[in-house]
Motif scaffolding. Structure first.
Motif, short mmCIF file in Angstrom:
data_model
loop_
_atom_site.label_atom_id
_atom_site.label_comp_id
_atom_site.label_asym_id
_atom_site.label_seq_id
_atom_site.Cartn_x
_atom_site.Cartn_y
_atom_site.Cartn_z
N ALA A 17 0.86 -1.19 0.00
CA ALA A 17 0.00 0.00 0.00
C ALA A 17 0.90 1.24 0.00
CB ALA A 17 -0.90 0.01 1.23
N PRO A 18 0.39 2.32 -0.56
CA PRO A 18 1.19 3.56 -0.56
C PRO A 18 1.40 4.07 0.87
CG PRO A 18 -0.80 3.78 -1.94
CD PRO A 18 -0.88 2.47 -1.24
N ILE A 19 2.47 4.80 1.06
CA ILE A 19 2.86 5.29 2.38
C ILE A 19 1.76 6.13 3.04
CG2 ILE A 19 4.07 7.40 1.64
CD1 ILE A 19 6.32 6.54 3.67
N ASP A 20 1.05 6.94 2.24
CA ASP A 20 0.00 7.78 2.84
C ASP A 20 -1.15 6.94 3.40
OD1 ASP A 20 -0.54 7.26 0.07
OD2 ASP A 20 -2.06 8.84 0.07
N MET A 21 -1.42 5.79 2.81
CA MET A 21 -2.47 4.91 3.34
C MET A 21 -2.02 4.25 4.65
SD MET A 21 -4.19 2.99 0.06
CE MET A 21 -5.25 2.02 1.13
N VAL A 22 -0.75 3.82 4.69
CA VAL A 22 -0.23 3.19 5.91
C VAL A 22 -0.20 4.24 7.03
CG1 VAL A 22 1.72 1.97 6.94
CG2 VAL A 22 1.08 1.52 4.56
N TRP A 23 0.23 5.43 6.69
CA TRP A 23 0.26 6.52 7.65
C TRP A 23 -1.14 6.79 8.21
CZ3 TRP A 23 3.50 9.32 10.48
CH2 TRP A 23 3.02 10.50 11.04
N LYS A 24 -2.11 6.86 7.31
CA LYS A 24 -3.48 7.15 7.73
C LYS A 24 -4.02 6.05 8.66
CE LYS A 24 -7.96 8.60 5.97
NZ LYS A 24 -8.82 8.79 4.83
N ALA A 25 -3.63 4.80 8.42
CA ALA A 25 -4.07 3.70 9.28
C ALA A 25 -3.59 3.91 10.72
CB ALA A 25 -3.57 2.36 8.74
N TRP A 26 -2.44 4.57 10.88
CA TRP A 26 -1.88 4.83 12.22
C TRP A 26 -2.41 6.12 12.84
CZ3 TRP A 26 0.92 2.07 15.60
CH2 TRP A 26 1.55 0.91 15.13
N THR A 27 -2.98 7.02 12.03
CA THR A 27 -3.32 8.35 12.55
C THR A 27 -4.80 8.70 12.49
OG1 THR A 27 -2.80 9.33 10.38
CG2 THR A 27 -1.02 9.27 12.02
N ASP A 28 -5.60 7.94 11.78
CA ASP A 28 -7.04 8.18 11.67
C ASP A 28 -7.75 7.30 12.71
OD1 ASP A 28 -9.80 7.43 10.74
OD2 ASP A 28 -9.33 8.89 9.17
N THR A 29 -8.42 7.93 13.66
CA THR A 29 -9.05 7.19 14.76
C THR A 29 -10.02 6.13 14.26
OG1 THR A 29 -8.86 9.19 16.10
CG2 THR A 29 -10.28 7.46 16.95
N GLU A 30 -10.81 6.44 13.25
CA GLU A 30 -11.77 5.46 12.73
C GLU A 30 -11.07 4.23 12.19
OE1 GLU A 30 -15.15 5.63 13.04
OE2 GLU A 30 -14.67 7.38 14.26
N LEU A 31 -9.94 4.43 11.51
CA LEU A 31 -9.17 3.29 11.00
C LEU A 31 -8.48 2.53 12.13
CD1 LEU A 31 -7.63 4.79 7.73
CD2 LEU A 31 -9.58 3.23 7.95
#
Length: 162
Positions: A17-31
């Protein structure tokens, strides 16, 4: 302090997965709520602020062992690059507690530091996780297998959203 080999948890994963998706998985509360708990468990956050100096107060609910509360502070948050945070065993009110009071191994530290780094590798993302606790102790207590389970769940989530 430099830890010698096996003196800290170290996990490396390559996510398709692209880095921005992996990052979002760590920083988006819903994810985070979809993957940041071991198999069979759920997590909820009383408070979370993913930014340098931000704090969190979370609870992982385990049907077999009950609730495990945790507080921490984000020491460093660099988008798409690095997240560093403390993890402290706590009570429901956010007060730090002795891990042995909740049935944890007497050698488990009351506070650990977790460092997550992200590197782009073509269309994939290399993620490295370090936690300042002996990998041997983390395996014995179930913390290490829990990280592996959670990262497997994150991989599935990323695959579904990619």
């Amino acid at each position: 302090m430099e830890l010698s080999k096996n003196q800290e948890v170290k996990i490396i994963r390559i996510f398709d997965a692209p880095i921005d998706m992996v990052w979002k998985a760590w920083t988006d509360t819903e994810l985070l709520m979809k993957w940041y708990a071991p198999n069979g468990c759920t997590i909820h956050f009383k408070h979370i602020e993913v930014e340098t100096g931000g704090k969190f107060h979370s609870c992982i609910s385990n049907p077999e062992y009950g609730d495990c509360w945790c507080i921490g502070e984000y020491k460093e948050v660099v988008p798409n690059s690095k997240i560093v945070f403390t993890m402290i065993n706590a009570d429901e009110n956010g007060n730090p507690i002795d891990p042995t009071k909740i049935g944890m191994d007497p050698d488990w530290p009351g506070e650990t530091l977790v460092t997550i780094t992200f590197e782009k590798e073509n269309t994939k993302t290399r993620m490295e996780l370090h936690q300042t606790v002996s990998q041997e102790l983390a395996i014995k207590t179930g913390a290490y297998p829990s990280w592996l389970q959670m990262l497997d769940k994150m991989q599935l989530l990323l695959h579904q959203n990619n």
